[in-house]
Design a protein around this motif. Structure first.
Motif, mmCIF file in Angstrom:
data_model
loop_
_atom_site.group_PDB
_atom_site.id
_atom_site.type_symbol
_atom_site.label_atom_id
_atom_site.label_comp_id
_atom_site.label_asym_id
_atom_site.label_seq_id
_atom_site.Cartn_x
_atom_site.Cartn_y
_atom_site.Cartn_z
ATOM 1 N N ARG A 20 0.897 -1.323 -0.076
ATOM 2 C CA ARG A 20 -0.031 -0.117 0.070
ATOM 3 C C ARG A 20 0.834 1.374 -0.034
ATOM 4 O O ARG A 20 0.718 2.299 -0.859
ATOM 5 N N ARG A 23 2.589 1.585 -3.625
ATOM 6 C CA ARG A 23 1.546 2.355 -4.509
ATOM 7 C C ARG A 23 1.392 3.793 -4.261
ATOM 8 O O ARG A 23 1.162 4.259 -5.236
ATOM 9 N N ALA A 24 1.207 4.260 -2.970
ATOM 10 C CA ALA A 24 0.926 5.544 -2.609
ATOM 11 C C ALA A 24 2.211 6.376 -3.262
ATOM 12 O O ALA A 24 1.896 7.543 -3.630
ATOM 13 N N GLU A 25 3.310 5.960 -2.833
ATOM 14 C CA GLU A 25 4.688 6.652 -3.438
ATOM 15 C C GLU A 25 4.704 6.649 -4.865
ATOM 16 O O GLU A 25 4.977 7.716 -5.408
ATOM 17 N N GLU A 26 4.356 5.453 -5.604
ATOM 18 C CA GLU A 26 4.324 5.682 -6.811
ATOM 19 C C GLU A 26 3.370 6.630 -7.508
ATOM 20 O O GLU A 26 3.602 7.440 -8.438
ATOM 21 N N GLU A 27 2.089 6.686 -6.948
ATOM 22 C CA GLU A 27 1.150 7.691 -7.459
ATOM 23 C C GLU A 27 1.686 9.045 -7.304
ATOM 24 O O GLU A 27 1.510 9.942 -7.905
ATOM 25 N N LYS A 28 2.280 9.341 -5.700
ATOM 26 C CA LYS A 28 2.744 10.560 -5.664
ATOM 27 C C LYS A 28 3.751 10.955 -6.745
ATOM 28 O O LYS A 28 3.844 12.098 -7.122
ATOM 29 N N GLN A 29 4.635 10.077 -7.126
ATOM 30 C CA GLN A 29 5.710 10.710 -8.083
ATOM 31 C C GLN A 29 5.019 10.780 -9.388
ATOM 32 O O GLN A 29 5.689 11.332 -10.277
ATOM 33 N N LYS A 30 4.052 9.826 -9.795
ATOM 34 C CA LYS A 30 3.337 10.017 -11.025
ATOM 35 C C LYS A 30 2.813 11.463 -11.083
ATOM 36 O O LYS A 30 2.764 12.217 -11.974
ATOM 37 N N THR A 31 2.290 11.761 -9.993
ATOM 38 C CA THR A 31 1.508 13.210 -9.885
ATOM 39 C C THR A 31 2.359 14.358 -10.114
ATOM 40 O O THR A 31 2.379 15.342 -10.669
ATOM 41 N N GLU A 34 3.623 14.733 -13.761
ATOM 42 C CA GLU A 34 2.660 15.314 -14.328
ATOM 43 C C GLU A 34 2.685 16.893 -14.172
ATOM 44 O O GLU A 34 2.582 17.610 -14.996
#
Length: 117
Positions: A20, A23-31, A34
């Motif tokens: 979990r 995934r949260a860190e990957e989402e943060k990096q993706k944001t 962007e």
């Protein structure tokens, strides 16, 4: 009396929590990526990739192409060359005329009068 979780159960919940967090860190990096891409696009939009000056849209053979206001480089967006080649084939007009004085009448008149850009 409460039941103490086994070693396997602790391991399982630890793995779930780590996944979990990953995934949260990957989402943060993706944001962040962007947001950074958006900022860069704002900074560089309609600027010449060669010299950094502003690009001006000109219409040529039914296609909006970008020309640098400083170095006079010509830049095409995705698909524009294909459109121009299709138009050339249809009308039998050589694409080479894009790179001659006929494509830029203001430059030809400047050359005749002896002034320089």
């Amino acid at each position: 009396m409460p039941v103490k979780p086994s070693e396997a159960e602790n391991e399982y919940f630890t793995r779930i929590e780590l996944e979990r967090l990953r995934r949260a860190e990957e989402e943060k990096q993706k944001t962040l990526s962007e947001e950074e891409r958006h900022k860069l696009k704002e900074i560089h939009f309609m600027c010449c990739p060669k010299c950094g000056m502003k690009l001006v849209e000109i219409r040529y053979k039914g296609v909006e192409i970008d020309e640098c206001s400083h170095c006079e480089g010509v830049w095409l967006d995705a698909g524009e060359l294909v459109k121009m080649l299709a138009e050339e084939k249809k009308r039998k007009i050589p694409l080479l005329s894009l790179f001659t004085a006929k494509a830029h009448p203001h430059k030809e008149s400047a050359r005749k009068s002896g002034s320089k850009h």
